[in-house]
Design an enzyme around this catalytic site. Structure first.
Site, PDB file in Angstrom:
ATOM      1  N   LYS A   1     -12.222  -6.500   5.482  1.00 20.49           N
ATOM      2  CA  LYS A   1     -12.554  -5.051   5.374  1.00 20.49           C
ATOM      3  C   LYS A   1     -13.254  -5.109   4.115  1.00 20.49           C
ATOM      4  CE  LYS A   1     -11.450  -1.944   7.056  1.00 20.49           C
ATOM      5  NZ  LYS A   1     -12.126  -1.144   8.271  1.00 20.49           N
TER       6      LYS A   1
ATOM      7  N   THR B   1     -10.366   0.796   3.577  1.00 20.71           N
ATOM      8  CA  THR B   1      -8.721   0.678   2.996  1.00 20.71           C
ATOM      9  C   THR B   1      -8.831   0.527   1.441  1.00 20.71           C
ATOM     10  OG1 THR B   1      -6.684  -0.710   3.069  1.00 20.71           O
ATOM     11  CG2 THR B   1      -8.652  -1.997   3.487  1.00 20.71           C
ATOM     12  N   ASP B   2      -7.709   0.929   0.767  1.00 20.07           N
ATOM     13  CA  ASP B   2      -7.699   0.670  -0.735  1.00 20.07           C
ATOM     14  C   ASP B   2      -7.458  -0.693  -0.964  1.00 20.07           C
ATOM     15  OD1 ASP B   2      -4.749   0.629   0.285  1.00 20.07           O
ATOM     16  OD2 ASP B   2      -4.350   2.069  -1.529  1.00 20.07           O
ATOM     17  N   GLU B   3      -7.014  -1.730   0.164  1.00 20.17           N
ATOM     18  CA  GLU B   3      -6.391  -2.907  -0.068  1.00 20.17           C
ATOM     19  C   GLU B   3      -7.583  -3.990  -0.284  1.00 20.17           C
ATOM     20  OE1 GLU B   3      -3.549  -4.770   2.632  1.00 20.17           O
ATOM     21  OE2 GLU B   3      -3.007  -2.706   3.225  1.00 20.17           O
TER      22      GLU B   3
ATOM     23  N   TYR C   1      -6.959  -9.816   5.981  1.00 22.30           N
ATOM     24  CA  TYR C   1      -7.071  -8.538   6.626  1.00 22.30           C
ATOM     25  C   TYR C   1      -8.000  -7.767   5.399  1.00 22.30           C
ATOM     26  CZ  TYR C   1      -6.662  -3.364   6.513  1.00 22.30           C
ATOM     27  OH  TYR C   1      -6.926  -1.945   6.552  1.00 22.30           O
TER      28      TYR C   1
END
Length: 355
Positions: free
Chosen positions: A163, A133-135, A159
């Site tokens: 990741k 993810t870009d998060e 989260y």
């Protein structure tokens, strides 16, 4: 080619499985634990295909994962299995640590042993594609900046931290053991079969029921929105054509404030579902500002030029076309959403197509 897809009953995973079965001659082994977010209804149109096999397996269960590799002999892995809801990670981070970090470690170790045991041709062709993810990058303070593949990691939530950890593990297994890995980091996905706790389906379904449309803070958080079927095409392009050891950012080139997304949904519902619930004059009247969540990133935006320039992928949907398709899909599939909301999709798992 036979591709092992972890998390193939989830939102993005099921889109990947459907894309492969419907558009290629490749076979898919769907490995999914079937947590609350895993829904075999999302695969009904392809589950009867001879190209498809399903294994209800927890990726943290090493013996079960080893059996799946041994029995199915995959040519590639597309690893999508993950806990992914930020609010849930704040309330209970342990599941995110277990699945996203420990599960990825188990999968890497099993894949490494399997890969080492292959003959030279299959060993050279094998790929481990980790979908992230870009998060992991945190948020962008500069309104003109974009996430690129070399952007430093600065995760904000349990989260995104889990990741980021899994991304680091994948890179370490590439550098230390030579496992042929590829990583992709994507922006916010939307589209059909999205679990109703997420922003866009939640707003659609709440509006249809006349419930409040909760928007964090003033709704000024900016996200880059990517139609899920565009993402599925990109992921297949990467696993089949991507360069080992590389990272590819995948985005939709559609930056929108959350409040503008919700207003767009309300406008589409006025057009496509004009018969509103009793007492509702305008869907937009249901918008309700609520207290912002802790550590909420303000802006994400991806530079997807690398995958476009090197692999020839670009999104086919604009936000306007994709969001209209999404609203129309939910209006036409209220039985699917009802089965999710009442839990029947979880209770009816007998007779699934198991390998």
């Amino acid at each position: 080619m036979k591709i092992l897809v972890t998390g193939g009953a989830g939102f993005i995973g099921s889109a990947v499985v459907r894309h492969i079965i419907k558009n290629t001659s490749d076979a898919v082994v769907n490995v999914d634990k079937l947590t609350y977010a895993g829904n075999l209804d999302s695969l009904a149109e392809v589950s009867g295909s001879p190209q498809y096999a399903f294994e209800q397996v927890d990726i943290c269960d090493r013996a079960a994962v080893e059996r799946v590799f041994r029995e199915h002999q995959p040519d590639a892995v597309m690893h999508l299995a993950a806990e992914s809801h930020v609010d849930r990670s704040i309330d209970g981070p342990v599941a995110f640590i277990e699945t996203n970090i420990v599960g990825t470690y188990v999968l890497l170790e099993v894949a490494r042993k399997y890969w080492k045991d292959q003959e030279s041709g299959r060993q050279e062709a094998f790929r481990f594609h980790h979908i992230s993810t870009d998060e992991v990058y945190g948020d962008l303070e500069d309104p003109a900046a974009l996430f690129v593949e070399s952007t430093p990691y600065a995760p904000s939530s349990p989260y995104s931290a889990s990741k980021a950890s899994s991304d680091h593990l994948v890179r370490a297994w590439r550098r230390t053991y030579g496992l042929p890995t590829i990583i992709t980091n994507c922006s916010n996905n939307y589209g059909p079969y999205h679990f109703p706790e997420k922003l866009i389906p939640l707003m659609i379904l709440n509006a249809l029921e006349g419930k409040p449309l909760p928007v964090y803070g003033k709704g000024e958080q900016v996200r880059d929105w990517l139609y899920v079927e565009d993402h599925a095409r990109a992921l297949y392009k990467v696993v089949t054509s991507g360069v080992v050891g590389e990272t590819y950012n995948i985005g939709g080139h559609n930056e929108k404030r959350n409040i503008d997304v919700v207003r767009t949904l309300c406008a589409l519902l006025e057009e496509l579902a004009p018969n509103k619930p009793a007492g509702v004059a305008r869907y937009e009247d249901l918008i309700t500002n609520v207290q912002d969540r802790p550590g909420h990133d303000l802006r994400y935006a991806i530079d997807a030029s690398k995958i476009q320039n090197e692999l020839g992928w670009a999104p086919e949907e604009t936000f306007e076309s994709g969001i209209r398709k999404t609203v129309a899909w939910y209006l036409g599939h209220l039985e699917w959403t009802q089965r999710v909301q009442d839990g029947s999709y979880q209770r009816e798992r007998l007779g699934v197509n198991k390998a």
